[in-house]
Write a protein that holds these residues in place. Structure first.
Motif, short mmCIF file in Angstrom:
data_model
loop_
_atom_site.label_atom_id
_atom_site.label_comp_id
_atom_site.label_asym_id
_atom_site.label_seq_id
_atom_site.Cartn_x
_atom_site.Cartn_y
_atom_site.Cartn_z
N ALA A 418 44.54 93.26 81.92
CA ALA A 418 45.81 93.77 82.43
C ALA A 418 46.91 92.80 82.04
O ALA A 418 46.66 91.62 81.75
CB ALA A 418 45.75 93.94 83.95
N THR A 419 48.14 93.29 82.06
CA THR A 419 49.29 92.44 81.75
C THR A 419 49.72 91.69 83.01
O THR A 419 49.38 92.08 84.14
CB THR A 419 50.47 93.28 81.24
N PRO A 420 50.52 90.62 82.86
CA PRO A 420 51.00 89.88 84.04
C PRO A 420 51.83 90.73 85.00
O PRO A 420 52.02 90.33 86.15
CB PRO A 420 51.84 88.76 83.43
N ALA A 421 52.31 91.90 84.54
CA ALA A 421 53.08 92.77 85.44
C ALA A 421 52.27 93.13 86.67
O ALA A 421 52.83 93.40 87.74
CB ALA A 421 53.52 94.03 84.69
N LEU A 422 50.94 93.15 86.54
CA LEU A 422 50.09 93.48 87.67
C LEU A 422 50.29 92.50 88.83
O LEU A 422 50.12 92.87 90.00
CB LEU A 422 48.62 93.47 87.24
N LEU A 423 50.65 91.25 88.50
CA LEU A 423 50.84 90.25 89.54
C LEU A 423 52.08 90.51 90.39
O LEU A 423 52.28 89.84 91.41
CB LEU A 423 50.93 88.85 88.92
N TYR A 424 52.88 91.49 89.99
CA TYR A 424 54.09 91.83 90.75
C TYR A 424 54.00 93.25 91.31
O TYR A 424 55.01 93.88 91.61
CB TYR A 424 55.32 91.69 89.85
N HIS A 425 52.78 93.73 91.48
CA HIS A 425 52.56 95.06 92.05
C HIS A 425 53.11 95.09 93.48
O HIS A 425 53.00 94.11 94.23
CB HIS A 425 51.07 95.39 92.05
N PRO A 426 53.70 96.20 93.89
CA PRO A 426 54.28 96.28 95.24
C PRO A 426 53.29 95.92 96.34
O PRO A 426 53.67 95.30 97.35
CB PRO A 426 54.73 97.73 95.34
#
Length: 459
Positions: A418-426
């Protein structure tokens, strides 16, 4: 002497990056010629051209999937030779904020020595149609005409090709060859935290004391850590790692003292149940270095660099083999899509090199951001890196307190699933806010297997 009636793709280097590249070329229906300076062994043993070959190596889950796609059957091949399958969610991992959960399933990996992995991949790749391997041959020069490359070897052999793939590792001479051709070469990006390894092989005496890998991560506070992981033939690899003046030595007594001084005695306890085999190998060329190939319009057609020849990571994060396998898939796809008809000249590779570069963005960010946190690094973090570090620190605290979502998010990003964007999931943002308001739950307990190991030692 190397001879060829038709122009093959020439791959410089027969380490894993070169072997994966050859498998990609074969999958695209082209011929591959691998040129390797070492005389390769006919069994799985360390070799001169892989100075870190005795250290533990890991295929992240994304790498295992990519390797299986390039070399079908390699997973079962490894297992049949004694490699150890793991769900990485079971590993006993002590990080900066405590023990990670060991009861949340994560991703599979297969544990084997670097020598066995490379040996089995090489065997399978060399059996592919159109792949030829020439060892004991050093490439000394690259020349370019309007339509072809000439690869010049130490024995005065010249091979003409439309595509050169440099997979020659950290010691790549490509910057020098490009300069000799008058092609501008920018200085590479570097981050060196001065990490040093010392690794020793152990054999099990009697029944294996535990069946899980143990990791005690180095933190900015401790500056030292260690890993113990089972491999084939009933052996274990035990690695000590330290930053700056805390780097371990190859002396056996100091190695044992290093393990005993760690924040948790688990690995020191484990070695009391094992028997050392051979001496201790050290490795200190661990700096992150990333070349800027493909960014300039002057990048020549018909040339790409992969693996450590393009971007070398601090090996402590276990990313290099996985990234090389993913880059090979890009080569396969590009050859299938863009390869010009025979005789029509060089493949345009600037876009391919940029795509290869994109595969390094996430692992480069992980490795350099973490290395910059350690006091041994002469560099400093940027404001953005510090902000990201604060956020990921909060998530790491949640994971160490049993938050399933935070733990799995880290696992997915770390394994390049997964991309690091997953670490900012709501959902994660809500969890961090809730923990800030209500407080964190209890930390994960120390894994029971380690408690039993210490009890056995005391007995």
């Amino acid at each position: 002497m190397i001879t060829s009636e038709q122009r093959p793709v020439v791959i410089i280097g027969a380490s894993l990056a070169g072997l994966f590249a050859a498998a990609a070329v074969a999958a695209a229906g082209a011929r591959a010629m691998i040129v390797e300076r070492d005389v390769l062994p006919d069994r799985p043993v360390p070799r001169k051209g892989v100075p870190q070959g005795r250290q533990p190596h890991v295929l992240l889950h994304r790498g295992l999937l990519a390797a299986e796609e390039l070399v079908p059957g390699i997973r079962e091949n490894l297992l049949s030779h004694g490699a150890v399958p793991f769900d990485t969610g079971t590993w006993a991992w002590l990080g900066e904020y405590g023990w990670s959960p060991t009861w949340i399933p994560a991703y599979e990996t297969v544990s084997a020595t670097r020598s066995l992995l490379e040996h089995l991949v090489r065997q399978r790749v060399c059996r592919l149609a159109g792949v030829a391997l020439h060892d004991g041959v050093r490439v000394t020069e690259l020349h370019r005409s309007a339509r072809h490359w000439q690869v010049v070897c130490e024995d005065a052999t010249t091979v003409e090709t439309d595509l050169v793939i440099d997979a020659s590792g950290r010691g790549s001479r490509l910057p020098q060859w490009l300069s000799e051709l008058g092609i501008p070469v920018s200085e590479p990006l570097t981050v060196d935290a001065r990490l040093g390894y010392a690794c020793r092989t152990y054999r099990v005496v009697g029944e294996p004391p535990i069946e899980i890998a143990v990791i005690i991560a180095a933190t900015p506070q401790t500056g030292r850590g260690a890993l113990a992981i089972p491999v084939e033939d009933g052996n274990w690899l035990v690695l000590a790692a330290g930053y700056g003046d805390r780097r371990p030595s190859r002396k056996a007594a100091e190695f044992d003292e290093f393990l005993a001084a760690l924040p948790d005695p688990a690995i020191a306890d484990l070695t009391q149940h094992l028997e050392p085999v051979g001496d201790i190998a050290i490795y200190r060329q661990t700096g992150n270095r990333r070349n800027r190939y493909g960014r300039s319009r002057s990048w020549p057609p018909g040339l790409v660099a992969v693996g450590d020849a393009y971007c070398a990571f601090d090996p402590v994060y276990g990313q290099g083999i996985t990234v090389a396998a993913c880059q090979a898939l890009l080569i396969r796809d590009a050859l299938q899509r863009d390869r010009p008809p025979a005789g029509n000249g060089l493949l345009s590779t600037r876009r391919l090199q940029r795509r290869i570069g994109a595969t390094t963005d996430l692992p480069w960010s992980v490795a350099t951001t973490e290395d910059l946190r350690h006091s041994g690094s002469p560099d400093t973090q940027s404001p953005i890196q510090r902000l990201v570090g604060l956020w990921t620190g909060r998530l790491a605290q949640l994971a160490a307190h049993g938050d399933r979502s935070a733990y799995l998010a880290f696992a997915r990003v770390y394994h390049l699933m997964a991309t690091p964007a997953l670490l900012y999931h709501p959902d994660l943002i809500v969890s961090v806010v809730r923990a800030a308001w209500r407080g964190l739950p209890e930390e994960n307990p120390r894994p029971r297997a380690l408690n039993a190991l210490a009890a056995n030692r005391a007995a």
